[in-house]
Design a protein around this motif. Structure first.
Motif, PDB file in Angstrom:
ATOM      1  N   ASP A 237      -0.921  -3.136   4.866  1.00  0.00           N
ATOM      2  CA  ASP A 237       0.038  -2.030   4.397  1.00  0.00           C
ATOM      3  C   ASP A 237       1.099  -2.741   3.619  1.00  0.00           C
ATOM      4  O   ASP A 237       1.814  -3.543   4.122  1.00  0.00           O
ATOM      5  N   LEU A 238       1.027  -2.416   2.378  1.00  0.00           N
ATOM      6  CA  LEU A 238       1.970  -2.854   1.198  1.00  0.00           C
ATOM      7  C   LEU A 238       3.051  -2.075   0.873  1.00  0.00           C
ATOM      8  O   LEU A 238       2.726  -0.915   0.286  1.00  0.00           O
ATOM      9  N   PHE A 239       4.125  -2.389   1.078  1.00  0.00           N
ATOM     10  CA  PHE A 239       5.407  -1.601   0.660  1.00  0.00           C
ATOM     11  C   PHE A 239       5.985  -1.941  -0.332  1.00  0.00           C
ATOM     12  O   PHE A 239       6.467  -3.166  -0.404  1.00  0.00           O
ATOM     13  N   ASP A 240       6.660  -0.868  -1.111  1.00  0.00           N
ATOM     14  CA  ASP A 240       7.460  -1.261  -2.080  1.00  0.00           C
ATOM     15  C   ASP A 240       8.444  -0.079  -2.385  1.00  0.00           C
ATOM     16  O   ASP A 240       8.008   0.966  -2.188  1.00  0.00           O
ATOM     17  N   ALA A 241       9.717  -0.172  -2.789  1.00  0.00           N
ATOM     18  CA  ALA A 241      10.645   0.824  -3.294  1.00  0.00           C
ATOM     19  C   ALA A 241      10.311   1.498  -4.429  1.00  0.00           C
ATOM     20  O   ALA A 241      10.677   2.755  -4.628  1.00  0.00           O
ATOM     21  N   ALA A 242       9.629   0.858  -5.397  1.00  0.00           N
ATOM     22  CA  ALA A 242       9.391   1.212  -6.643  1.00  0.00           C
ATOM     23  C   ALA A 242       8.107   2.172  -6.497  1.00  0.00           C
ATOM     24  O   ALA A 242       7.312   2.043  -5.672  1.00  0.00           O
TER      25      ALA A 242
ATOM     26  N   LEU B 201       6.040  -6.512   2.948  1.00  0.00           N
ATOM     27  CA  LEU B 201       7.239  -5.873   2.370  1.00  0.00           C
ATOM     28  C   LEU B 201       7.460  -6.588   0.868  1.00  0.00           C
ATOM     29  O   LEU B 201       7.691  -7.600   0.844  1.00  0.00           O
ATOM     30  N   GLY B 202       7.467  -5.661   0.121  1.00  0.00           N
ATOM     31  CA  GLY B 202       7.441  -5.992  -1.471  1.00  0.00           C
ATOM     32  C   GLY B 202       6.374  -6.160  -2.348  1.00  0.00           C
ATOM     33  O   GLY B 202       5.527  -7.193  -1.815  1.00  0.00           O
ATOM     34  N   ALA B 203       6.117  -5.660  -3.322  1.00  0.00           N
ATOM     35  CA  ALA B 203       4.917  -5.808  -4.028  1.00  0.00           C
ATOM     36  C   ALA B 203       5.125  -6.372  -5.169  1.00  0.00           C
ATOM     37  O   ALA B 203       4.473  -5.859  -6.538  1.00  0.00           O
ATOM     38  N   GLY B 204       5.980  -7.596  -5.290  1.00  0.00           N
ATOM     39  CA  GLY B 204       5.919  -8.266  -6.663  1.00  0.00           C
ATOM     40  C   GLY B 204       4.937  -9.287  -6.478  1.00  0.00           C
ATOM     41  O   GLY B 204       3.894  -9.188  -5.599  1.00  0.00           O
ATOM     42  N   ILE B 205       5.002 -10.324  -7.079  1.00  0.00           N
ATOM     43  CA  ILE B 205       3.971 -11.554  -7.265  1.00  0.00           C
ATOM     44  C   ILE B 205       3.712 -12.189  -5.865  1.00  0.00           C
ATOM     45  O   ILE B 205       2.702 -12.401  -5.414  1.00  0.00           O
ATOM     46  N   MET B 206       5.026 -12.405  -5.083  1.00  0.00           N
ATOM     47  CA  MET B 206       4.714 -12.960  -3.739  1.00  0.00           C
ATOM     48  C   MET B 206       3.955 -12.089  -2.722  1.00  0.00           C
ATOM     49  O   MET B 206       2.829 -12.349  -2.209  1.00  0.00           O
ATOM     50  N   GLY B 207       4.343 -10.916  -2.611  1.00  0.00           N
ATOM     51  CA  GLY B 207       3.917  -9.839  -1.743  1.00  0.00           C
ATOM     52  C   GLY B 207       2.484  -9.554  -2.106  1.00  0.00           C
ATOM     53  O   GLY B 207       1.614  -9.593  -1.128  1.00  0.00           O
TER      54      GLY B 207
END
Length: 404
Positions: free
Chosen positions: A30-35, A9-15
């Protein structure tokens, strides 16, 4: 190793770091992000400072410095492995200047002593040579009166120090991550998806299984869920049985990202220590500029903070002017940047930190940033990244600690 199905959950640098490592170890992610795209918020729009601990002079115990140092030193080799290329071209070419403000929460002599103590920690670390620039001979130099006068004529700056700490251009890094994610066949991206909650699948009798509830419905079953959200992480944690603990601050901050028509000789400098600002010069033409009071849009201690206000064109112009003006009062070279502007944008995102208080208060727990890392409830794993620079090392720790 058994292949697992894992939700990140979250496709910034950590995720994204965790997703790449897991996929390369054979797991389906499965990589999720609201953006609509990965790296659309704070992981793209920040100064990219790769912390060794120097900025935390209001924590003279050195606890924060000792905590952040390993991640800063490991950042370059781990990042280069993740994105598959060298990062020298996106690194600030000179050491930072730390400029002690008249209203700093730490006086100049105490700041000097602290900086020297951190430099000793860096020199003693076995990985000092792998920093963005070799730090194995790390030293802090106090600027002479003449050197300081060449940087600033402001009476508000009482002292200056040359500190061997550097930054990366986060836009460039973000683009390389996006390319790496797109090239990895074991990562399925679910973008424009808002995560509402997670839950165990009670019907599964063997092992542990989870599903994700989102704005697009139910996803899963997953062997593991890794919650690397920056905003909203604690609310999702609570649905997994990890209630919020301690005190925290969610701050929504904006800064300027500028490009000039010609090279400008401006230093990378930090106004320390308190609610001030900084400038990063990545290559002579690309700059990051911030002034904390002008860029702070929201400060919330809610588990789920409200949406930040949307600025109209007049408000954007006002904030842009304010950041340039306040920095130019302290660093005249910022005026040269403004004079030669080709393009400038006001961007940012949420910053989460354990602790509360005002940066103008030396007692604020926000001056101590050692309380971050990994917590878990069964195979639900939550990651408080702490700082941008910590993400690659935390991602490696996560996959190793949980045998993934």
């Amino acid at each position: 190793m058994k292949a697992r199905r894992i939700a990140v959950l979250g496709a910034g640098i950590m995720g994204s770091s965790a997703a790449l490592l897991l996929a390369r170890r054979g797991h389906q992610v499965d990589l999720f992000d609201a953006a609509a795209e990965p790296f659309s918020a704070a992981s793209r729009w920040n100064e990219g400072k790769i912390h060794l601990g120097f900025i935390y002079s209001a924590d003279p115990s050195l606890q924060t410095a000792r905590r952040v140092l390993p991640g800063g030193l490991a950042f370059r080799p781990l990042l280069e492995n993740l994105i598959g290329c060298r990062i020298g071209d996106c690194t600030t070419p000179t050491d930072d200047l730390f400029l002690c403000h008249r209203h700093s929460v730490v006086d100049a002599d105490a700041m000097h002593g602290y900086l020297q103590a951190v430099a000793a920690l860096v020199r003693q670390h076995p990985d000092a040579g792998q920093y963005l620039a070799d730090a194995s001979a790390c030293r802090v130099e106090r600027l002479t009166a003449r050197e300081l006068a060449a940087v600033t004529d402001s009476p508000d700056i009482l002292a200056g120090f040359r500190v061997p700490e550097r930054s990366v251009a986060t836009n460039w890094v973000a683009d390389r991550y996006v390319e790496a994610l797109a090239a990895e066949p074991r990562i399925a991206r679910h973008l424009g998806v808002h995560i509402a909650s997670v839950a165990r699948d009670d019907a599964v009798r063997s092992g542990e299984s989870w599903h994700v509830e989102s704005s697009h419905g139910r996803h899963g079953r997953y062997d593991y869920i890794i919650n690397a959200l920056w905003n909203g992480r604690m609310a999702v944690d609570a649905t997994a049985g990890l209630p919020p603990a301690g005190k925290w601050s969610n701050r929504y901050r904006l800064s300027l990202f500028a490009r000039t028509t010609t090279a400008v000789a401006a230093p990378s400098a930090i106004i320390a220590t308190g609610p001030f600002g900084d400038i990063k010069n990545y290559n002579g033409r690309d700059f990051y500029l911030s002034w904390y009071p002008s860029g702070l849009m929201m400060d919330s201690s809610l588990v789920s903070p409200p949406e930040p206000p949307v600025l109209d064109e007049a408000a954007v112009r006002e904030k842009t002017h304010s950041i340039f003006q306040r920095l130019t009062e302290l660093l005249p070279q910022v005026g040269d940047i403004r004079q030669h502007i080709e393009q400038v944008s006001l961007r940012g995102g949420w910053v989460f930190a354990a602790g509360q208080g005002q940066l103008s208060d030396p007692r604020s727990t926000l001056h101590r940033r050692s309380d971050y890392g990994i917590t878990a409830k069964g195979s639900f794993i939550s990651v408080d990244t702490g700082k941008y620079a910590h993400a690659p090392l935390l991602a490696h720790a996560l996959v190793e600690d949980f045998g993934l």
